[in-house]
Design a protein around this motif. Structure first.
Motif, PDB file in Angstrom:
ATOM      1  N   GLY A  29     -45.857 -14.728 109.244  1.00  0.00           N
ATOM      2  CA  GLY A  29     -46.479 -15.855 109.911  1.00  0.00           C
ATOM      3  C   GLY A  29     -45.619 -16.475 110.990  1.00  0.00           C
ATOM      4  N   ARG A  30     -44.351 -16.096 111.039  1.00  0.00           N
ATOM      5  CA  ARG A  30     -43.442 -16.661 112.034  1.00  0.00           C
ATOM      6  C   ARG A  30     -43.468 -15.898 113.360  1.00  0.00           C
ATOM      7  NH1 ARG A  30     -38.008 -18.306 108.536  1.00  0.00           N
ATOM      8  NH2 ARG A  30     -39.095 -19.557 106.953  1.00  0.00           N
ATOM      9  N   MET A  31     -44.392 -14.943 113.504  1.00  0.00           N
ATOM     10  CA  MET A  31     -44.455 -14.165 114.737  1.00  0.00           C
ATOM     11  C   MET A  31     -45.902 -13.931 115.122  1.00  0.00           C
ATOM     12  SD  MET A  31     -43.297 -10.532 113.063  1.00  0.00           S
ATOM     13  CE  MET A  31     -42.063 -11.395 112.058  1.00  0.00           C
ATOM     14  N   LEU A  32     -46.104 -13.587 116.396  1.00  0.00           N
ATOM     15  CA  LEU A  32     -47.442 -13.272 116.871  1.00  0.00           C
ATOM     16  C   LEU A  32     -47.899 -11.925 116.293  1.00  0.00           C
ATOM     17  CD1 LEU A  32     -47.001 -14.252 120.640  1.00  0.00           C
ATOM     18  CD2 LEU A  32     -48.246 -15.541 118.874  1.00  0.00           C
ATOM     19  N   PRO A  33     -49.213 -11.755 116.133  1.00  0.00           N
ATOM     20  CA  PRO A  33     -49.716 -10.491 115.584  1.00  0.00           C
ATOM     21  C   PRO A  33     -49.245  -9.273 116.370  1.00  0.00           C
ATOM     22  CG  PRO A  33     -51.458 -12.134 115.617  1.00  0.00           C
ATOM     23  CD  PRO A  33     -50.303 -12.736 116.348  1.00  0.00           C
ATOM     24  N   GLN A  34     -49.198  -9.373 117.713  1.00  0.00           N
ATOM     25  CA  GLN A  34     -48.766  -8.229 118.516  1.00  0.00           C
ATOM     26  C   GLN A  34     -47.283  -7.924 118.313  1.00  0.00           C
ATOM     27  OE1 GLN A  34     -50.272 -10.995 119.603  1.00  0.00           O
ATOM     28  NE2 GLN A  34     -49.566 -11.635 121.652  1.00  0.00           N
ATOM     29  N   THR A  35     -46.508  -8.983 118.040  1.00  0.00           N
ATOM     30  CA  THR A  35     -45.084  -8.768 117.749  1.00  0.00           C
ATOM     31  C   THR A  35     -44.928  -8.036 116.421  1.00  0.00           C
ATOM     32  OG1 THR A  35     -44.517 -10.796 118.930  1.00  0.00           O
ATOM     33  CG2 THR A  35     -42.861  -9.899 117.443  1.00  0.00           C
ATOM     34  N   ARG A  36     -45.694  -8.452 115.434  1.00  0.00           N
ATOM     35  CA  ARG A  36     -45.643  -7.786 114.134  1.00  0.00           C
ATOM     36  C   ARG A  36     -46.006  -6.303 114.282  1.00  0.00           C
ATOM     37  NH1 ARG A  36     -48.905  -9.404 108.526  1.00  0.00           N
ATOM     38  NH2 ARG A  36     -48.383  -7.485 107.403  1.00  0.00           N
ATOM     39  N   GLN A  37     -47.025  -6.016 115.090  1.00  0.00           N
ATOM     40  CA  GLN A  37     -47.450  -4.628 115.285  1.00  0.00           C
ATOM     41  C   GLN A  37     -46.341  -3.805 115.932  1.00  0.00           C
ATOM     42  OE1 GLN A  37     -51.084  -4.934 117.528  1.00  0.00           O
ATOM     43  NE2 GLN A  37     -52.219  -5.893 115.841  1.00  0.00           N
ATOM     44  N   ARG A  38     -45.612  -4.394 116.917  1.00  0.00           N
ATOM     45  CA  ARG A  38     -44.518  -3.661 117.567  1.00  0.00           C
ATOM     46  C   ARG A  38     -43.391  -3.357 116.581  1.00  0.00           C
ATOM     47  NH1 ARG A  38     -44.406  -7.503 121.624  1.00  0.00           N
ATOM     48  NH2 ARG A  38     -42.181  -7.894 121.258  1.00  0.00           N
ATOM     49  N   VAL A  39     -43.069  -4.338 115.725  1.00  0.00           N
ATOM     50  CA  VAL A  39     -41.998  -4.148 114.747  1.00  0.00           C
ATOM     51  C   VAL A  39     -42.398  -3.081 113.728  1.00  0.00           C
ATOM     52  CG1 VAL A  39     -40.620  -5.235 112.946  1.00  0.00           C
ATOM     53  CG2 VAL A  39     -41.118  -6.482 115.062  1.00  0.00           C
ATOM     54  N   GLU A  40     -43.633  -3.163 113.248  1.00  0.00           N
ATOM     55  CA  GLU A  40     -44.097  -2.173 112.261  1.00  0.00           C
ATOM     56  C   GLU A  40     -44.110  -0.773 112.870  1.00  0.00           C
ATOM     57  OE1 GLU A  40     -47.844  -3.847 111.185  1.00  0.00           O
ATOM     58  OE2 GLU A  40     -47.016  -4.970 109.471  1.00  0.00           O
ATOM     59  N   ALA A  41     -44.509  -0.673 114.123  1.00  0.00           N
ATOM     60  CA  ALA A  41     -44.523   0.631 114.790  1.00  0.00           C
ATOM     61  C   ALA A  41     -43.109   1.180 114.945  1.00  0.00           C
ATOM     62  CB  ALA A  41     -45.202   0.512 116.155  1.00  0.00           C
ATOM     63  N   ALA A  42     -42.157   0.307 115.270  1.00  0.00           N
ATOM     64  CA  ALA A  42     -40.763   0.738 115.412  1.00  0.00           C
ATOM     65  C   ALA A  42     -40.200   1.208 114.074  1.00  0.00           C
ATOM     66  CB  ALA A  42     -39.920  -0.410 115.976  1.00  0.00           C
ATOM     67  N   ILE A  43     -40.524   0.479 113.006  1.00  0.00           N
ATOM     68  CA  ILE A  43     -40.080   0.882 111.672  1.00  0.00           C
ATOM     69  C   ILE A  43     -40.614   2.263 111.321  1.00  0.00           C
ATOM     70  CG2 ILE A  43     -40.376   0.376 109.212  1.00  0.00           C
ATOM     71  CD1 ILE A  43     -40.224  -2.613 109.951  1.00  0.00           C
ATOM     72  N   GLU A  44     -41.883   2.492 111.674  1.00  0.00           N
ATOM     73  CA  GLU A  44     -42.510   3.773 111.369  1.00  0.00           C
ATOM     74  C   GLU A  44     -41.880   4.904 112.192  1.00  0.00           C
ATOM     75  OE1 GLU A  44     -45.016   6.431 109.490  1.00  0.00           O
ATOM     76  OE2 GLU A  44     -44.699   4.295 109.033  1.00  0.00           O
ATOM     77  N   ARG A  45     -41.655   4.659 113.479  1.00  0.00           N
ATOM     78  CA  ARG A  45     -41.083   5.700 114.344  1.00  0.00           C
ATOM     79  C   ARG A  45     -39.670   6.086 113.920  1.00  0.00           C
ATOM     80  NH1 ARG A  45     -43.501   2.662 118.471  1.00  0.00           N
ATOM     81  NH2 ARG A  45     -41.512   1.696 119.007  1.00  0.00           N
ATOM     82  N   LEU A  46     -38.880   5.080 113.566  1.00  0.00           N
ATOM     83  CA  LEU A  46     -37.477   5.339 113.222  1.00  0.00           C
ATOM     84  C   LEU A  46     -37.282   5.737 111.760  1.00  0.00           C
ATOM     85  CD1 LEU A  46     -35.771   2.396 115.151  1.00  0.00           C
ATOM     86  CD2 LEU A  46     -35.958   4.788 115.856  1.00  0.00           C
ATOM     87  N   GLY A  47     -38.327   5.558 110.956  1.00  0.00           N
ATOM     88  CA  GLY A  47     -38.188   5.883 109.537  1.00  0.00           C
ATOM     89  C   GLY A  47     -37.253   4.943 108.810  1.00  0.00           C
ATOM     90  N   TYR A  48     -37.243   3.675 109.219  1.00  0.00           N
ATOM     91  CA  TYR A  48     -36.320   2.700 108.622  1.00  0.00           C
ATOM     92  C   TYR A  48     -36.724   2.366 107.197  1.00  0.00           C
ATOM     93  CZ  TYR A  48     -33.997  -1.743 107.698  1.00  0.00           C
ATOM     94  OH  TYR A  48     -33.267  -2.747 107.125  1.00  0.00           O
ATOM     95  N   ARG A  49     -35.751   2.328 106.301  1.00  0.00           N
ATOM     96  CA  ARG A  49     -35.958   1.912 104.920  1.00  0.00           C
ATOM     97  C   ARG A  49     -34.963   0.810 104.601  1.00  0.00           C
ATOM     98  NH1 ARG A  49     -39.692   4.174 106.084  1.00  0.00           N
ATOM     99  NH2 ARG A  49     -40.767   5.945 105.109  1.00  0.00           N
ATOM    100  N   PRO A  50     -35.439  -0.411 104.279  1.00  0.00           N
ATOM    101  CA  PRO A  50     -34.503  -1.517 104.014  1.00  0.00           C
ATOM    102  C   PRO A  50     -33.649  -1.245 102.788  1.00  0.00           C
ATOM    103  CG  PRO A  50     -36.757  -2.143 103.472  1.00  0.00           C
ATOM    104  CD  PRO A  50     -36.842  -0.828 104.175  1.00  0.00           C
ATOM    105  N   ASN A  51     -32.429  -1.688 102.846  1.00  0.00           N
ATOM    106  CA  ASN A  51     -31.496  -1.556 101.731  1.00  0.00           C
ATOM    107  C   ASN A  51     -31.727  -2.700 100.752  1.00  0.00           C
ATOM    108  OD1 ASN A  51     -29.154  -1.799 100.063  1.00  0.00           O
ATOM    109  ND2 ASN A  51     -28.044  -0.506 101.528  1.00  0.00           N
TER     110      ASN A  51
END
Length: 349
Positions: A29-51
């Motif tokens: 909720g602290r970000m715009l929907p389009q910002t959330r979509q960009r972050v989620e897409a980046a996570i998916e592209r890079l294969g990031y897994r939080p520790n």
């Protein structure tokens, strides 16, 4: 890709690391929907897994909650678990499931293990009258939501109770049969020691009294002399109950079952007796599990709003976990709905 960091995700998405952190920690909720979509897409592209271990060290908590149910042998609890997990995943949380069979010692051991593993919120579904066996951990700070249970004397001040109005639900079920002309109505359950079952039985009796009938004249089958809860084979319990009730001197023309699995067992017992469900004996369940509409005949039942109840349960747990402080207890009571299908019919002549 291994070794991807939160900073690489931030650069890929064109945002700050704190924005990525907000998403990973369930604060979209602290970000715009389009910002959330960009972050989620980046996570998916890079294969990031939080520790997770690093997150726990940083925040002092892990994003996992516990769920303790009587037994997933009843599909109702599997469905509730699915809805709770869906609500949790939306905020980056996961759910660990335990089956307690309503055994206080087993519940205590499960909750102690969850607490020792750093889990600070649990949804408890056994509906036992007393929570004394869990009080030491609650006093230490465990967030506890009691599902399908109304507030009881002696409850901790921080306890959240979320329940259907079981009294009203049983009244709706019983009145439906009364309106069809039934007067010889039986009630079938496992042990009546749990809060939700007591309330359903109370609603059954109140509906009979309101119709001018004496509840003492209605047959009640409640699990036999050993007072089993019947969660492991509640369908078998219903089948046995129907066999015994229908072989008596004054068999019922209708049966209110404590839940849908019990009702399906009752239907099997009716067929075992050479009778037909609805035509000879009407049956009504409680919960509206997925099998209710698939049965033949389809089962009349009382529906619980499980998605809304699961969402509310998770929201209360998350609020307590993320605040890091005990929150005031409260009770949420939801309205049941009568779902009429083919297993109930006018009393046979």
């Amino acid at each position: 890709m291994s070794g991807v960091t939160i900073y690489q995700v931030a650069r890929e998405a064109g945002v700050s690391p704190s924005t990525v952190s907000n998403l990973l920690n369930g604060r979209p909720g602290r970000m715009l929907p389009q910002t959330r979509q960009r972050v989620e897409a980046a996570i998916e592209r890079l294969g990031y897994r939080p520790n997770r271990a690093a997150r726990q060290l940083r925040t002092g908590r892990i994003q996992v909650i516990g769920l303790v149910v009587p037994s997933v042998a009843n599909p109702f609890w599997g469905t509730f678990a699915r809805h709770l997990e869906a609500a949790a995943l939306e905020s980056g949380y996961h759910v660990l499931l335990c089956n307690s069979e309503r055994d206080p010692d087993r519940e205590r051991k499960y909750v102690e293990e969850l607490w020792a593993d750093g889990i600070r919120g649990v949804v408890l579904c056994s509906s036992l009258p007393s929570l004394e066996h869990l009080m030491p951990i609650v006093r230490d700070g465990l967030g506890l939501v009691a599902f399908d249970r109304t507030a009881q004397v002696g409850d901790p001040e921080t306890l959240v109770n979320i329940s259907l109005d079981n009294v009203v639900g049983a009244q709706l079920a019983t009145r439906h049969l009364l309106e069809l002309g039934h007067k010889r109505i039986a009630f079938v359950s496992g042990s009546l020691r749990s809060v939700n079952r007591r309330e359903r039985f109370r609603g059954f009796c109140e509906a009979l009294e309101a119709a001018g009938l004496d509840p003492a004249d209605s047959p009640v089958w409640s699990g036999g002399p050993d007072e089993r809860y019947g969660d492991l084979d509640v369908a078998g319990l219903g089948r046995t109950a129907a066999t015994e009730l229908l072989s008596g001197e004054r068999p019922p023309t209708a049966i209110v079952a404590i839940n849908d699995m019990c009702a399906l067992g009752v239907c099997a017992g009716i067929r075992d007796a050479g009778l037909r469900v609805a035509d000879d004996v009407s049956v009504i369940g409680f919960d509206d599990i997925v099998l209710a509409d698939l049965a033949a005949p389809a089962l009349t039942t009382i529906r619980q709003p499980l998605p809304e109840m699961a969402t509310a349960a998770f929201a209360h747990l998350r609020a307590g976990i993320e605040s890091g402080e005990p929150i005031p207890g409260q009770s949420l009571l939801m309205r049941p709905e009568l779902i009429v299908r083919a297993s109930t019919a006018p009393v046979p002549t």
